[in-house]
Design an enzyme around this catalytic site. Structure first.
Site, PDB file in Angstrom:
ATOM      1  N   SER A  93      29.793 -38.622   7.602  1.00 37.36           N
ATOM      2  CA  SER A  93      30.427 -38.109   8.809  1.00 37.36           C
ATOM      3  C   SER A  93      29.966 -36.690   9.128  1.00 37.36           C
ATOM      4  O   SER A  93      28.781 -36.467   9.389  1.00 37.36           O
ATOM      5  CB  SER A  93      31.947 -38.194   8.674  1.00 37.36           C
ATOM      6  OG  SER A  93      32.582 -37.966   9.901  1.00 37.36           O
ATOM      7  N   ASP A 233      28.271 -39.233  12.615  1.00 39.25           N
ATOM      8  CA  ASP A 233      28.504 -40.661  12.835  1.00 39.25           C
ATOM      9  C   ASP A 233      29.283 -40.938  14.117  1.00 39.25           C
ATOM     10  O   ASP A 233      29.669 -42.075  14.376  1.00 39.25           O
ATOM     11  CB  ASP A 233      29.220 -41.285  11.638  1.00 39.25           C
ATOM     12  CG  ASP A 233      30.622 -40.737  11.424  1.00 39.25           C
ATOM     13  OD1 ASP A 233      30.873 -39.579  11.807  1.00 39.25           O
ATOM     14  OD2 ASP A 233      31.459 -41.455  10.854  1.00 39.25           O
ATOM     15  N   ASP A 235      32.259 -40.445  15.194  1.00 36.58           N
ATOM     16  CA  ASP A 235      33.672 -40.821  15.300  1.00 36.58           C
ATOM     17  C   ASP A 235      34.502 -39.655  15.827  1.00 36.58           C
ATOM     18  O   ASP A 235      35.583 -39.853  16.363  1.00 36.58           O
ATOM     19  CB  ASP A 235      34.223 -41.360  13.983  1.00 36.58           C
ATOM     20  CG  ASP A 235      34.192 -40.356  12.836  1.00 36.58           C
ATOM     21  OD1 ASP A 235      33.512 -39.316  12.952  1.00 36.58           O
ATOM     22  OD2 ASP A 235      34.839 -40.625  11.803  1.00 36.58           O
TER      23      ASP A 235
END
Length: 457
Positions: A93, A233, A235
């Site tokens: 992440s 990533d 998100d």
């Protein structure tokens, strides 16, 4: 300490995160899964880790659907699209490039529950696998349409009548899907740092105010309407208004929450919804409570971590969930934080209601103070703090105490939170009130209490 934290396994490649670990995770997940989706972010180490995961799964007789390099929300959504029993995202992440990680998703596309993670970890600890014979090894399928399906899902969920001009800072990660989705919705899109590179040479992967000054400058310079930035990533999402001001996470949470409430009421047919709720963690600002109260909604608090927020969005009447760190969840679309969807929702909000600076100015700003107190005995300190607060120590008078994640003490006109760090020898102290003098007084008293307990631990 559990192997799987609130965001899966993360750490340095070759130390915490290895191919051996990935193989074991694959074998353990494969015990009770017939089909599993695997995807990864742009880090070079992700390829070998994904290969090891696939090997462990296939050894267990589990079929693997590989979607290659993709955003984490794309991976989570793909579990349902490909009729899988679980999903695996190989990503660290927003962590630095030397790290990688493994995050697991259940059959609904939600972060896997703690009970299932504990069972997987137990299997790994005792090598309790069910390896297949030579003629029952799982198959491997490559699917190249997952990103296109995600773009189509966003375009189907969001409508923009007067598309704004948007700058997307991809951050050298997987967030280019956002530019595709916004263009599909008719927006004029400029991109920054769009070349995928797992070393993250343009800026650190985490999208925060310190790392996104270039985005803010470009938005202002080219007269764009909004700017958005992702982590590795995609998100998470950070937002910039048309004046080049980076929005606080609590402000964006309030705006998204209010919008979700209004859309839920509109969708109900008669302009009402049953006590709409927005889920957010215990450290969320009072500004969000007040902004939601203005539209007849309220906040339901969770433990810190997007997985806990996602779990709460499964409950009736919860129309949105978010974390001020940049994770945004629309449960009617997906239980995974979805940065590309957040970008589209923000563009639609601006197109419908006007400049982001004006929208954000309507959210109240209250003083908040934070500190961290070092201690190698944070568990014992937290236990002692619980007893001390119950006996009346610290700021008061107390209206309510919430111990689901540390200790959040509600004083009516103020609150404070004492919480042990999950990764460092620290106890963190946060305090807020609507009044500057009150906020400072509560913070100083709470910090003094923690320091006193630490000194006597």
């Amino acid at each position: 300490m559990s192997l799987f934290g609130t965001s899966g396994v993360r750490g340095p490649v070759g130390d915490v995160v290895t191919a051996e670990l990935a193989l074991a995770v694959g074998r353990a997940v494969g015990v009770d899964a017939e089909t599993v989706v695997i995807g990864r972010d742009v880090r070079e180490s992700g390829e070998l880790l994904a290969d090891a995961l696939a090997a462990g799964l296939r050894e267990s007789g589990t079929d693997v659907v590989s979607i290659g390099v993709a955003s984490t929300p794309t991976i989570a959504r793909s579990v349902g699209w490909y009729d899988a029993d679980a999903g695996v995202a190989v990503t660290a992440s927003h962590n630095p490039p030397e790290d990688n990680g493994i995050k697991l998703w259940d059959e609904t596309g939600m972060a896997m529950a703690r009970s299932r993670l504990d069972e997987i970890e137990r299997r790994m600890g005792v090598d309790e696998y069910a390896l297949a014979t030579w003629d029952e090894i799982g198959g491997m399928t490559d699917r190249g349409d997952a990103i296109s399906r995600h773009v189509a899902a966003i375009a189907d969920a969001v409508e923009i009548d007067d598309p704004p001009r948007v700058v997307v800072d991809v951050g050298c990660g997987t967030g280019s899907i956002t530019a595709r989705a916004l263009r599909e919705l008719g927006c004029h899109v400029e991109t920054l740092n769009a070349l995928p590179d797992g070393r993250f040479p343009a800026r650190p992967s985490e999208p925060n105010a310190d790392n996104c000054s270039a985005l803010a400058a470009v938005v202002e310079a080219i007269d764009a309407d909004i700017g958005v930035a992702h982590d590795g990533d995609a998100d998470r999402l950070l937002a910039v208004d048309e004046e080049g001001t980076i929005l606080e996470g609590d402000v964006l949470l309030a705006l998204f929450g209010r919008d979700a409430v209004e859309r839920a009421r509109s969708a109900s047919g008669d302009g009402t919804a049953n006590e709409p709720l927005v889920a957010a963690p215990v450290n969320t600002s009072l500004a969000v409570d007040d902004a939601l109260a203005d539209v007849g909604a309220s906040l339901t608090r969770t433990r810190v971590g997007d997985g806990y927020v996602a779990e709460r969005t499964n409950q009736p009447d919860v129309v949105f969930g978010g974390e001020p760190s940049g994770a945004w969840i629309w449960p009617e679309e997906t239980p995974c934080p979805d940065g590309p969807l957040a970008a589209a929702r923000l563009a639609a909000l601006v197109a419908r209601h006007g400049p982001l600076s004006s929208l954000s100015a309507a959210v109240p700003a209250y003083p908040i103070y934070r500190a961290a107190v070092e201690t190698p005995e944070k568990g014992a300190v937290m236990q002692a703090l619980g007893s001390a607060i119950a006996d009346g120590a610290g700021p008061g008078p107390i209206e309510e105490t919430d111990d689901r994640d540390g200790l959040r003490v509600d004083l009516g006109d103020a609150w404070y939170l004492v919480r042990a760090s999950g990764t460092q020898p620290l106890v963190r102290v946060t305090a807020q009130a609507r009044d500057e003098e009150r906020a400072r007084a509560v913070f100083e008293d709470a910090r003094a209490l923690v320091e006193s307990v630490v000194e006597n631990a």
